[in-house]
Design a protein around this motif. Structure first.
Motif, PDB file in Angstrom:
ATOM      1  N   ASP A  18      14.845  31.263 -30.701  1.00  0.00           N
ATOM      2  CA  ASP A  18      16.276  31.327 -30.421  1.00  0.00           C
ATOM      3  C   ASP A  18      16.971  31.772 -31.702  1.00  0.00           C
ATOM      4  OD1 ASP A  18      18.918  30.967 -29.748  1.00  0.00           O
ATOM      5  OD2 ASP A  18      18.669  28.912 -29.032  1.00  0.00           O
ATOM      6  N   ILE A  19      17.536  32.987 -31.683  1.00  0.00           N
ATOM      7  CA  ILE A  19      18.161  33.557 -32.879  1.00  0.00           C
ATOM      8  C   ILE A  19      19.575  34.032 -32.524  1.00  0.00           C
ATOM      9  CG2 ILE A  19      17.992  35.325 -34.666  1.00  0.00           C
ATOM     10  CD1 ILE A  19      15.013  35.539 -33.950  1.00  0.00           C
ATOM     11  N   PRO A  20      20.579  33.624 -33.297  1.00  0.00           N
ATOM     12  CA  PRO A  20      21.927  34.174 -33.077  1.00  0.00           C
ATOM     13  C   PRO A  20      21.944  35.673 -33.377  1.00  0.00           C
ATOM     14  CG  PRO A  20      21.989  32.229 -34.495  1.00  0.00           C
ATOM     15  CD  PRO A  20      20.555  32.607 -34.331  1.00  0.00           C
ATOM     16  N   LEU A  21      22.605  36.449 -32.528  1.00  0.00           N
ATOM     17  CA  LEU A  21      22.677  37.905 -32.724  1.00  0.00           C
ATOM     18  C   LEU A  21      23.270  38.264 -34.080  1.00  0.00           C
ATOM     19  CD1 LEU A  21      23.863  39.144 -29.228  1.00  0.00           C
ATOM     20  CD2 LEU A  21      21.671  39.587 -30.298  1.00  0.00           C
ATOM     21  N   SER A  22      24.238  37.480 -34.534  1.00  0.00           N
ATOM     22  CA  SER A  22      24.909  37.797 -35.798  1.00  0.00           C
ATOM     23  C   SER A  22      23.983  37.633 -37.001  1.00  0.00           C
ATOM     24  CB  SER A  22      26.137  36.907 -35.973  1.00  0.00           C
ATOM     25  OG  SER A  22      25.746  35.539 -35.995  1.00  0.00           O
ATOM     26  N   LYS A  23      22.850  36.958 -36.836  1.00  0.00           N
ATOM     27  CA  LYS A  23      21.919  36.725 -37.948  1.00  0.00           C
ATOM     28  C   LYS A  23      20.790  37.746 -38.009  1.00  0.00           C
ATOM     29  CE  LYS A  23      23.863  32.821 -39.150  1.00  0.00           C
ATOM     30  NZ  LYS A  23      24.644  32.702 -40.346  1.00  0.00           N
ATOM     31  N   ILE A  24      20.687  38.643 -37.014  1.00  0.00           N
ATOM     32  CA  ILE A  24      19.597  39.620 -36.977  1.00  0.00           C
ATOM     33  C   ILE A  24      19.939  40.817 -37.858  1.00  0.00           C
ATOM     34  CG2 ILE A  24      18.293  41.211 -35.512  1.00  0.00           C
ATOM     35  CD1 ILE A  24      18.657  39.216 -33.220  1.00  0.00           C
ATOM     36  N   GLU A  25      19.013  41.137 -38.765  1.00  0.00           N
ATOM     37  CA  GLU A  25      19.194  42.293 -39.650  1.00  0.00           C
ATOM     38  C   GLU A  25      18.315  43.465 -39.253  1.00  0.00           C
ATOM     39  OE1 GLU A  25      18.624  41.065 -43.687  1.00  0.00           O
ATOM     40  OE2 GLU A  25      20.579  40.112 -43.802  1.00  0.00           O
ATOM     41  N   ALA A  26      17.075  43.198 -38.784  1.00  0.00           N
ATOM     42  CA  ALA A  26      16.153  44.286 -38.439  1.00  0.00           C
ATOM     43  C   ALA A  26      15.181  43.818 -37.361  1.00  0.00           C
ATOM     44  CB  ALA A  26      15.382  44.731 -39.668  1.00  0.00           C
ATOM     45  N   ILE A  27      14.723  44.784 -36.567  1.00  0.00           N
ATOM     46  CA  ILE A  27      13.714  44.524 -35.536  1.00  0.00           C
ATOM     47  C   ILE A  27      12.625  45.569 -35.708  1.00  0.00           C
ATOM     48  CG2 ILE A  27      13.253  44.310 -33.072  1.00  0.00           C
ATOM     49  CD1 ILE A  27      16.360  43.968 -32.758  1.00  0.00           C
ATOM     50  N   ASP A  28      11.421  45.117 -36.047  1.00  0.00           N
ATOM     51  CA  ASP A  28      10.294  46.021 -36.258  1.00  0.00           C
ATOM     52  C   ASP A  28       9.279  45.856 -35.137  1.00  0.00           C
ATOM     53  OD1 ASP A  28      11.260  46.958 -38.750  1.00  0.00           O
ATOM     54  OD2 ASP A  28      10.477  45.160 -39.723  1.00  0.00           O
ATOM     55  N   ILE A  29       8.658  46.983 -34.767  1.00  0.00           N
ATOM     56  CA  ILE A  29       7.620  47.003 -33.739  1.00  0.00           C
ATOM     57  C   ILE A  29       6.325  47.455 -34.395  1.00  0.00           C
ATOM     58  CG2 ILE A  29       6.870  48.033 -31.552  1.00  0.00           C
ATOM     59  CD1 ILE A  29       9.413  46.444 -31.214  1.00  0.00           C
ATOM     60  N   ARG A  30       5.240  46.772 -34.076  1.00  0.00           N
ATOM     61  CA  ARG A  30       3.919  47.195 -34.550  1.00  0.00           C
ATOM     62  C   ARG A  30       2.988  47.236 -33.356  1.00  0.00           C
ATOM     63  NH1 ARG A  30       4.322  43.081 -39.309  1.00  0.00           N
ATOM     64  NH2 ARG A  30       5.872  44.169 -40.542  1.00  0.00           N
ATOM     65  N   GLN A  31       2.317  48.386 -33.194  1.00  0.00           N
ATOM     66  CA  GLN A  31       1.384  48.568 -32.087  1.00  0.00           C
ATOM     67  C   GLN A  31       0.136  49.270 -32.592  1.00  0.00           C
ATOM     68  OE1 GLN A  31       3.977  50.780 -29.320  1.00  0.00           O
ATOM     69  NE2 GLN A  31       3.458  49.200 -27.834  1.00  0.00           N
ATOM     70  N   SER A  32      -1.016  48.790 -32.152  1.00  0.00           N
ATOM     71  CA  SER A  32      -2.257  49.516 -32.403  1.00  0.00           C
ATOM     72  C   SER A  32      -2.335  50.656 -31.390  1.00  0.00           C
ATOM     73  CB  SER A  32      -3.454  48.581 -32.240  1.00  0.00           C
ATOM     74  OG  SER A  32      -3.548  48.151 -30.895  1.00  0.00           O
ATOM     75  N   ILE A  33      -3.323  51.491 -31.515  1.00  0.00           N
ATOM     76  CA  ILE A  33      -3.499  52.575 -30.539  1.00  0.00           C
ATOM     77  C   ILE A  33      -3.739  51.988 -29.151  1.00  0.00           C
ATOM     78  CG2 ILE A  33      -5.001  54.487 -29.842  1.00  0.00           C
ATOM     79  CD1 ILE A  33      -5.398  55.047 -32.855  1.00  0.00           C
ATOM     80  N   VAL A  43       6.481  42.173 -32.203  1.00  0.00           N
ATOM     81  CA  VAL A  43       7.880  42.356 -32.565  1.00  0.00           C
ATOM     82  C   VAL A  43       8.173  41.403 -33.708  1.00  0.00           C
ATOM     83  CG1 VAL A  43      10.272  42.113 -31.806  1.00  0.00           C
ATOM     84  CG2 VAL A  43       8.589  43.054 -30.256  1.00  0.00           C
ATOM     85  N   CYS A  44       8.735  41.938 -34.775  1.00  0.00           N
ATOM     86  CA  CYS A  44       9.103  41.135 -35.943  1.00  0.00           C
ATOM     87  C   CYS A  44      10.614  41.233 -36.108  1.00  0.00           C
ATOM     88  CB  CYS A  44       8.383  41.642 -37.187  1.00  0.00           C
ATOM     89  SG  CYS A  44       8.789  40.707 -38.667  1.00  0.00           S
ATOM     90  N   ILE A  45      11.305  40.110 -35.951  1.00  0.00           N
ATOM     91  CA  ILE A  45      12.759  40.066 -36.094  1.00  0.00           C
ATOM     92  C   ILE A  45      13.063  39.468 -37.458  1.00  0.00           C
ATOM     93  CG2 ILE A  45      14.912  39.138 -35.191  1.00  0.00           C
ATOM     94  CD1 ILE A  45      13.569  39.053 -32.437  1.00  0.00           C
ATOM     95  N   THR A  46      13.752  40.233 -38.299  1.00  0.00           N
ATOM     96  CA  THR A  46      14.138  39.770 -39.629  1.00  0.00           C
ATOM     97  C   THR A  46      15.593  39.351 -39.585  1.00  0.00           C
ATOM     98  OG1 THR A  46      12.595  41.336 -40.619  1.00  0.00           O
ATOM     99  CG2 THR A  46      14.248  40.370 -42.074  1.00  0.00           C
ATOM    100  N   GLY A  47      15.835  38.134 -40.030  1.00  0.00           N
ATOM    101  CA  GLY A  47      17.189  37.600 -40.031  1.00  0.00           C
ATOM    102  C   GLY A  47      17.770  37.564 -41.427  1.00  0.00           C
ATOM    103  N   THR A  48      19.001  37.093 -41.504  1.00  0.00           N
ATOM    104  CA  THR A  48      19.657  36.977 -42.803  1.00  0.00           C
ATOM    105  C   THR A  48      18.868  36.011 -43.670  1.00  0.00           C
ATOM    106  OG1 THR A  48      21.083  35.256 -41.917  1.00  0.00           O
ATOM    107  CG2 THR A  48      21.966  37.491 -41.923  1.00  0.00           C
ATOM    108  N   GLY A  49      18.827  36.296 -44.950  1.00  0.00           N
ATOM    109  CA  GLY A  49      18.074  35.465 -45.873  1.00  0.00           C
ATOM    110  C   GLY A  49      16.594  35.787 -45.884  1.00  0.00           C
ATOM    111  N   GLY A  50      16.182  36.820 -45.147  1.00  0.00           N
ATOM    112  CA  GLY A  50      14.783  37.229 -45.143  1.00  0.00           C
ATOM    113  C   GLY A  50      13.887  36.439 -44.207  1.00  0.00           C
ATOM    114  N   THR A  51      14.459  35.577 -43.370  1.00  0.00           N
ATOM    115  CA  THR A  51      13.628  34.835 -42.411  1.00  0.00           C
ATOM    116  C   THR A  51      13.039  35.789 -41.391  1.00  0.00           C
ATOM    117  OG1 THR A  51      15.542  34.362 -41.020  1.00  0.00           O
ATOM    118  CG2 THR A  51      14.934  32.687 -42.643  1.00  0.00           C
TER     119      THR A  51
END
Length: 77
Positions: A18-33, A43-51
């Motif tokens: 559960d993450i507040p939208l205002s705290k999300i800084e980046a959303i990364d996707i990683r997939q193998s072939i 899916v890696c969600i990076t929040g404020t403060g580097g969490t």
């Protein structure tokens, strides 16, 4: 909660994020072939403060990211 992202995964072991939208800084996707062929990934969600919150083996990770980005774009300032 329209201003939060809530992701629930798992059948045997439940994981809820559960993450507040205002705290999300980046959303990364990683997939193998293989993951790309089967439409699974991480899916890696990076929040404020580097969490970081990582969701493994998520079906349709690109769709998930698009939905979160759309919610962020629609969020009032």
């Amino acid at each position: 909660k329209k201003n939060h992202v809530i992701i629930r995964t798992g059948v045997v072991v439940r994981q809820t994020i559960d993450i507040p939208l205002s705290k999300i800084e980046a959303i990364d996707i990683r997939q193998s072939i293989f993951g790309s062929m089967m439409n699974y990934g991480l899916v890696c969600i990076t929040g404020t403060g580097g969490t970081r919150r990582i969701i493994n083996f998520l079906h349709k990770p690109l769709t998930c990211r698009r939905h979160i980005e759309q919610l962020m774009a629609d969020m009032p300032l």
